[in-house]
Design a protein around this motif. Structure first.
Motif, PDB file in Angstrom:
ATOM      1  N   ALA A   1       0.765  -1.231   0.091  1.00  0.00           N
ATOM      2  CA  ALA A   1      -0.026  -0.024  -0.074  1.00  0.00           C
ATOM      3  C   ALA A   1       0.746   1.229  -0.012  1.00  0.00           C
ATOM      4  N   SER A   2       1.835   1.205  -0.944  1.00  0.00           N
ATOM      5  CA  SER A   2       3.066   2.618  -0.704  1.00  0.00           C
ATOM      6  C   SER A   2       2.142   3.489  -1.149  1.00  0.00           C
ATOM      7  N   ASP A   3       1.081   3.522  -1.951  1.00  0.00           N
ATOM      8  CA  ASP A   3       0.286   4.761  -2.330  1.00  0.00           C
ATOM      9  C   ASP A   3      -0.652   5.416  -1.448  1.00  0.00           C
ATOM     10  N   ASP A   4      -0.575   4.776  -0.332  1.00  0.00           N
ATOM     11  CA  ASP A   4      -1.610   5.237   0.893  1.00  0.00           C
ATOM     12  C   ASP A   4      -0.371   6.161   1.790  1.00  0.00           C
ATOM     13  N   PHE A   5       0.805   6.094   1.519  1.00  0.00           N
ATOM     14  CA  PHE A   5       1.742   6.947   2.385  1.00  0.00           C
ATOM     15  C   PHE A   5       2.006   8.047   1.527  1.00  0.00           C
ATOM     16  N   GLU A   6       2.318   9.164   2.366  1.00  0.00           N
ATOM     17  CA  GLU A   6       2.538  10.649   1.566  1.00  0.00           C
ATOM     18  C   GLU A   6       4.091  10.330   1.016  1.00  0.00           C
ATOM     19  N   GLU A   7       4.927   9.998   1.832  1.00  0.00           N
ATOM     20  CA  GLU A   7       6.350   9.830   1.378  1.00  0.00           C
ATOM     21  C   GLU A   7       6.816   8.441   1.539  1.00  0.00           C
ATOM     22  N   PRO A   8       6.455   7.600   0.794  1.00  0.00           N
ATOM     23  CA  PRO A   8       6.823   6.213   1.026  1.00  0.00           C
ATOM     24  C   PRO A   8       8.474   5.999   1.220  1.00  0.00           C
ATOM     25  N   ASP A   9       9.364   6.594   0.260  1.00  0.00           N
ATOM     26  CA  ASP A   9      10.721   6.466   0.266  1.00  0.00           C
ATOM     27  C   ASP A   9      11.212   6.963   1.667  1.00  0.00           C
ATOM     28  N   LEU A  10      10.720   7.876   2.182  1.00  0.00           N
ATOM     29  CA  LEU A  10      11.410   8.770   3.277  1.00  0.00           C
ATOM     30  C   LEU A  10      11.126   7.669   4.441  1.00  0.00           C
ATOM     31  N   VAL A  11       9.663   7.162   4.632  1.00  0.00           N
ATOM     32  CA  VAL A  11       9.401   6.181   5.681  1.00  0.00           C
ATOM     33  C   VAL A  11      10.271   4.819   5.594  1.00  0.00           C
ATOM     34  N   ARG A  12      10.487   4.606   4.095  1.00  0.00           N
ATOM     35  CA  ARG A  12      11.269   3.092   4.076  1.00  0.00           C
ATOM     36  C   ARG A  12      12.620   3.563   4.574  1.00  0.00           C
ATOM     37  N   ARG A  13      13.290   4.704   4.306  1.00  0.00           N
ATOM     38  CA  ARG A  13      14.692   4.986   4.719  1.00  0.00           C
ATOM     39  C   ARG A  13      14.773   5.060   6.301  1.00  0.00           C
ATOM     40  N   LEU A  14      13.543   5.701   6.705  1.00  0.00           N
ATOM     41  CA  LEU A  14      13.636   5.777   8.370  1.00  0.00           C
ATOM     42  C   LEU A  14      13.514   4.279   8.922  1.00  0.00           C
ATOM     43  N   ILE A  15      12.680   3.424   8.445  1.00  0.00           N
ATOM     44  CA  ILE A  15      12.576   2.057   8.979  1.00  0.00           C
ATOM     45  C   ILE A  15      14.007   1.477   8.788  1.00  0.00           C
ATOM     46  N   ARG A  16      14.731   1.786   7.657  1.00  0.00           N
ATOM     47  CA  ARG A  16      16.011   0.858   7.705  1.00  0.00           C
ATOM     48  C   ARG A  16      17.162   1.537   8.941  1.00  0.00           C
ATOM     49  N   ASP A  17      16.914   2.858   8.859  1.00  0.00           N
ATOM     50  CA  ASP A  17      17.782   3.503  10.066  1.00  0.00           C
ATOM     51  C   ASP A  17      17.610   2.836  11.340  1.00  0.00           C
ATOM     52  N   ILE A  18      16.157   2.842  11.791  1.00  0.00           N
ATOM     53  CA  ILE A  18      15.889   2.191  12.986  1.00  0.00           C
ATOM     54  C   ILE A  18      16.564   0.908  13.303  1.00  0.00           C
ATOM     55  N   ARG A  19      16.153   0.017  12.032  1.00  0.00           N
ATOM     56  CA  ARG A  19      16.518  -1.330  12.217  1.00  0.00           C
ATOM     57  C   ARG A  19      18.177  -1.446  12.282  1.00  0.00           C
TER      58      ARG A  19
END
Lengths: 240, 219
Positions: free
Chosen positions: A141-159
């Motif tokens: 559901a990446s189209d339901d996010f406003e900034e999917p790429d930013l979210v993806r990057r933050l998740i990777r950083d937290i991980r």
């Protein structure tokens, strides 16, 4: 016939479990209520928000019958905050959402059945299945996010930050176990289980005879009525 | 502070959870526990009877409704079937995890009355038949050629038992569902203060009793 898998959950099994989390959707089509084995699904009426299990939300999303509302902790601002907290706390994971209160005598509710991925979940705490739910939602559901790429990057950083804590935590492992890991995620448990469990079990096997002696001595002292403080004196006497 | 607040919340608004969801949670927990616990756990017979009956009823409903060809009802059926498949997967994985443990330590689960009480009737029958066949095969293949005194598979002479047993001391991950308080692992310096919501890595033998009471869950 027997399950040909080693003990402990595989990532696929963890993903299956995370699909039981409740998420909030905005239906695009009407759908009558459903009596499912795991409880009833209320009638879906656009655009009224409804909480349903993730597996059903994914099914609806795939057929373009609904949009999924990302949980508050999965928004870029919340993730950035959580990343700061994770980076500051070098010893432990950020605290998870507290278990919901349970009525006396009834079964306590815990993840994945604790509603921690719905639209009214806390924005400041990563739930147990944070990584799995995050990945699944970004994937389906990446189209339901406003900034999917930013979210993806933050998740990777937290991980990354959390993984390095998991690795650093190896030093505190000892034969008795007793390691506290509050806030650890489902996939992180699945990944770390073989190693952490293996280290603790092997240390225990190495020290088994020493532990046995100590156990017997403690049992003896118990019988003779020595206190814990007396045990140390006893040690000293032995050395003399 | 936080703890005080949650206590107050607990006394004011106990959440109402449907019994169907509780069943799903119990089944999920049973599956996870069986996958991660080192030894076989007691067969959850009341839960399994209930779950199997409900799955059967739901399948019957789906089959009954398949006759109608209303395209609108069609999607409802897809949802119902998907959910039934998820439940069936959980049940199947739980039972297969149990069979895997039985296959690893067959003699251990057969010989001890307390331990074999954890098996369901079907599992006991399966294990007995399997071990019977296996024993017969061993006897024909090679055990028959040994001296009579060396043919046993469960010899305990010389202080060493031949029967392998699961490692009850293995480390497991648990989440505390209720406050437990200070816990000490005998023979070591390990001490833990186990509070509601905590996640701990502990020896299975230490936390087993609390697991049986439902105070902790395996994760």
């Amino acid at each position: 016939m027997a399950l040909p898998l080693p003990p402990g959950l595989t990532p696929a099994e963890v993903a299956f479990l995370c699909e039981m989390e409740m998420v909030t959707i905005v239906p695009r089509q009407r759908l009558d209520g459903l009596e499912l084995l795991g409880g009833s699904i209320p009638p879906l009426q656009p655009p009224r928000r409804t909480d349903i299990p993730l597996w059903l939300a994914l099914l609806l999303k795939r057929q373009n019958r609904a949009n999924i509302v990302p949980p508050p902790w999965l928004l870029p601002a919340s993730l950035a905050n959580i990343l700061d907290v994770e980076t500051e706390m070098t010893e432990a994971f950020s605290s998870p959402p507290p278990l919901p209160p349970s009525a006396k005598g009834s079964e306590p509710i815990s993840p994945p059945f604790q509603p921690s991925c719905t639209a009214d979940a806390s924005a400041h705490a990563l739930p147990y299945h944070w990584l799995e739910v995050g990945e699944v939602l970004l994937d389906a559901a990446s189209d339901d996010f406003e900034e999917p790429d930013l979210v993806r990057r933050l998740i990777r950083d937290i991980r990354e930050v959390r993984l390095s804590k998991l690795r650093a935590g190896v030093e505190v492992l000892d034969a008795g176990g007793g390691v506290q890991m509050n806030g650890v995620g489902g996939l992180e448990v699945a990944e770390g289980r073989a190693f952490i469990g293996g280290v603790i079990d092997n240390l225990r096997k190495l020290g088994a005879s020493k532990e046995q002696t100590r156990k017997e001595r403690e049992a003896e002292e118990e019988r003779n009525g020595y206190s814990g403080a007396g045990a140390d004196d006893y040690d000293d006497d032995m050395e003399l | 502070m936080d703890i005080d607040i949650s206590d107050i919340l607990a006394s004011v608004s106990p959440p109402s959870v449907s019994p169907s969801l509780l069943d799903l949670q119990s089944l999920t927990r049973a599956f996870i526990a069986e996958r991660v616990a080192p030894s076989l756990l007691p067969y959850p017979s009341a839960l399994m009877t209930r779950v199997l009956a409900r799955i059967a009823a739901q399948i019957e409903l789906v089959e009954h409704e398949t006759g109608k060809v209303d395209p609108r009802a069609n999607f409802r059926l897809v949802v119902l079937q998907t959910e039934v498949e998820r439940w069936k997967y959980l049940v199947r994985a739980l039972l297969r995890a149990r069979i895997a443990k039985l296959a690893d330590y067959p003699l251990f689960y057969l010989e001890d009355a307390e331990v074999s009480g954890r098996l369901s009737a079907a599992e006991r029958q399966y294990l007995g038949a399997r071990q019977g066949l296996l024993g017969e095969h061993y006897a024909v293949a090679f055990l028959g050629q040994f001296p009579a005194g060396l043919r046993r598979l469960d010899d305990a002479s010389g202080g060493v038992r031949m029967v392998d047993r699961p490692d009850e001391e293995a480390a497991v991950f648990v989440r505390c569902l209720r406050d437990i308080g200070p816990v000490r692992v005998e023979g070591t310096d390990t001490e833990a203060d186990m509070r509601r919501g905590d996640v701990w890595v502990m020896r299975w033998s230490v936390v087993r009793e609390w697991w049986e009471n439902g105070d902790v869950e395996l994760i």
